[in-house]
Write an enzyme that holds these catalytic residues in place. Structure first.
Site, mmCIF file in Angstrom:
data_model
loop_
_atom_site.group_PDB
_atom_site.id
_atom_site.type_symbol
_atom_site.label_atom_id
_atom_site.label_comp_id
_atom_site.label_asym_id
_atom_site.label_seq_id
_atom_site.Cartn_x
_atom_site.Cartn_y
_atom_site.Cartn_z
ATOM 1 N N PRO A 218 1.846 -0.750 6.352
ATOM 2 C CA PRO A 218 0.887 -2.189 6.617
ATOM 3 C C PRO A 218 0.714 -3.274 7.842
ATOM 4 O O PRO A 218 0.294 -4.276 7.749
ATOM 5 C CB PRO A 218 2.969 -2.738 6.759
ATOM 6 C CG PRO A 218 3.287 -2.086 6.074
ATOM 7 C CD PRO A 218 2.692 -0.081 6.705
ATOM 8 N N TYR A 219 0.488 -2.687 9.137
ATOM 9 C CA TYR A 219 -0.258 -3.528 9.579
ATOM 10 C C TYR A 219 -1.703 -3.539 9.267
ATOM 11 O O TYR A 219 -2.065 -4.675 9.426
ATOM 12 C CB TYR A 219 -0.529 -2.091 11.249
ATOM 13 C CG TYR A 219 -1.561 -2.609 12.117
ATOM 14 C CD1 TYR A 219 -1.170 -3.905 12.970
ATOM 15 C CD2 TYR A 219 -2.512 -2.130 12.704
ATOM 16 C CE1 TYR A 219 -2.609 -4.417 13.825
ATOM 17 C CE2 TYR A 219 -3.053 -2.402 13.651
ATOM 18 C CZ TYR A 219 -3.228 -3.523 14.071
ATOM 19 O OH TYR A 219 -4.105 -4.233 15.137
#
Length: 416
Positions: A218-219
Site C-alpha cells: 500500500p505504501y
C-alpha cells in the site's frame, strides 16, 4: 505594532500650548472639539501604522513575494528528511515555511532550525494537518509560496500492509489537497518526494526511470497514485514538476545539528539504521532481521542506501532546475546494492557494539532486491552521490544518536 508603541510612548502631560484660567470656560467647547479631532487623527494614524506593520496579518515577509528570494513550503519539514532539507534550503538563503502535524515529526528539530536561523523572515512553522483542506487553503492564502517540496507522508512498508486505508488517505488524498491549493493560489513549482517502492519488485536490476511501476504494498501504491495525480494535472497546466524516487535513506547532518528520531512506538516499523542504533544503545535487546531466504547472495534483502545529505542535495538541484510546463522524474540512489547482513556488519563497526541479531520470517510487502541506476539524474541535474561509504554514514549518524539518547526530547518538553 511599532508605530502604535511610539504613539503610546509620548507623555500625555507634555503639550506645546496652554490656556489661562479666564479662557478655560469660554473655550471649553472648542477645546473639547479639538481633543476629539486630535483623538480621531491619532486613531486613524494608529490604524494606518498597524496595517503597515510587519506583524499585521497578510503583510509579513512570508506573505509577500520578494525578488531574489525563493519562498519554499516544506510539508513534513519537522521529520527526518524534511528537517535536513529545510536546513539546506536555509543555508542556501531560501525562505522556508514548514507545515507539519507532528504525528511523525519532531518539534525539537524545528527548534534547532530556528536557533540556527533566527533572523526574521527566514523560517516559520505552522502546525496543521494536510488532510484539512480548509486549513491548507488558509495557509496558502496567507503566504506567498514560490515552490512546494512535498515530503509529508507516513512511510513504513510493514505498517502500510497493516493499515492500508490510513496510507491511502495520508499519502494520496493529502497530496490531492496540496495540489488543489497550489492550483487555487497560483503556486507553480512542485518537488515531490516519491519512492522506489513504486517499482515493486522489478525483473531487472538496476532500476531505471523507465522500469515498469508495479508496487506490491500500500505504501508504494499510494505513492504511485500521487504521482499519477501530479502527472495528470501537469498536462493541463504550466506547472514545473520534479518527482524524485529515492531509495533507503541513512545518515544525518555531518555537523551534528540534526538526526533521525522516530517515535518509540514506531520502532517496530522504522528504518534498519534506527533499529541498529537502538540495539547498540541497549534500548532494544537486539536487532531483528526479517527474511533470510531471498534470492540474493546471502539470503537477506538488498537495498540501495542513500545518505540524507546527498538526498537533500538532489532536492535542491531539482528545485533549481524545475522548468514551467515540464516534468522531471529521477531515481536518487548510489547505484549500488548492499545486503541487510552487510548493513548490520557496517553498523557494528560504526558503533563499536557487537549487536545481537535475531533472524525472522519475511516482512509482508517486502521485496528481495532493489537498487538504482542514477545515470539520468547525473546527466540532467549534474547530481551524483558523494557520501557512499556505508560505515562512515552510519558513524556520522551514530555520533548524533549518542548525544541525543532521548532524540529531541518529548513533544511536550520541546513545546515548553
Amino acid at each position: 505594532m511599532l508605530g502604535l508603541g511610539r504613539i503610546r510612548a509620548q507623555p500625555r502631560t507634555s503639550r506645546s500650548w496652554s490656556f489661562s484660567e479666564m479662557d478655560f470656560d469660554s473655550k471649553r467647547k472648542s477645546n473639547f472639539a479639538g481633543k476629539l479631532l486630535l483623538a480621531t487623527c491619532l486613531t486613524v494614524m494608529c490604524i494606518i501604522m498597524i496595517r503597515h506593520s510587519p506583524g499585521f496579518s497578510g503583510l509579513s515577509e512570508f506573505s509577500r513575494h520578494e525578488p531574489g528570494v525563493t519562498h519554499v513550503l516544506v510539508t513534513g519539514g519537522a521529520g527526518y528528511i524534511g528537517s535536513h532539507a529545510t536546513l539546506r534550503l536555509l543555508k542556501d538563503s531560501h525562505r522556508v515555511t514548514i507545515v507539519d502535524n507532528l504525528s511523525r515529526g519532531n518539534l525539537g528539530a524545528v527548534k534547532v532550525l530556528q536557533e540556527q536561523f533566527p533572523e526574521p523572515g527566514r523560517l516559520q512553522f505552522i502546525y496543521a494537518d494536510l488532510g484539512d483542506a480548509k486549513a491548507v487553503n488558509k495557509i496558502f492564502s496567507e503566504n506567498a509560496f514560490d515552490a512546494v517540496i512535498h515530503f509529508a507522508a507516513v512511510a513504513y512498508v510493514g505498517e502500510s500492509t497493516q493499515e492500508p486505508l490510513r496510507y491511502y488517505h495520508n499519502i494520496t488524498a493529502n497530496t490531492l489537497v496540496v495540489l488543489e491549493a497550489m492550483a487555487a493560489h497560483g503556486v507553480k513549482t512542485l518537488i515531490y518526494s516519491s519512492t522506489c517502492a513504486t517499482y515493486g519488485e522489478p525483473e531487472k536490476m538496476p532500476i531505471t526511470e523507465e522500469t515498469p511501476q508495479v508496487p506490491i504494498n500500500p505504501y508504494g501504491k499510494a505513492k504511485k497514485m500521487s504521482e499519477d495525480f501530479i502527472l495528470d494535472f501537469s498536462k493541463t497546466s504550466d506547472m514545473a514538476v520534479m518527482i524524485l524516487r529515492y531509495f533507503n535513506v541513512i545518515g544525518s547532518d555531518p555537523n551534528g545539528r540534526l538526526g533521525e528520531a522516530p517515535r518509540p512506538e514506531l520502532r517496530e516499523h522504522g528504518r534498519i539504521s534506527g533499529a541498529c542504533f537502538d540495539a547498540a544503545l541497549g534500548i532494544l535487546p537486539g536487532l531483528k532481521v526479517k527474511g533470510t531466504d531471498y534470492k540474493t547472495a546471502d539470503g537477506t534483502c538488498v537495498r540501495d542506501y542513500i545518505d540524507v545529505t546527498d538526498l537533500v542535495d538532489a532536492h535542491v538541484k531539482a528545485l533549481a532546475k524545475a522548468t514551467p510546463g515540464k516534468v522531471g522524474i529521477y531515481n536518487v540512489g548510489t547505484g549500488k546494492g548492499r545486503s541487510v547482513k552487510e548493513f548490520v556488519d557496517a553498523c557494528k563497526k560504526a558503533t563499536g557494539v557487537d549487536i545481537k541479531v535475531e533472524y525472522l520470517d519475511r516482512r509482508p510487502g517486502d521485496y528481495a532486491e532493489v537498487f538504482s541506476d542514477p545515470s539520468k539524474i547525473y546527466r540532467e541535474l549534474n547530481w551524483t552521490a558523494q557520501y557512499t561509504d556505508l560505515e562512515q554514514s552510519l558513524r556520522t549518524a551514530w555520533r548524533w544518536q549518542q548525544k541525543h539518547r532521548n532524540g529531541y526530547g518529548s513533544p511536550l518538553a520541546m513545546a515548553i
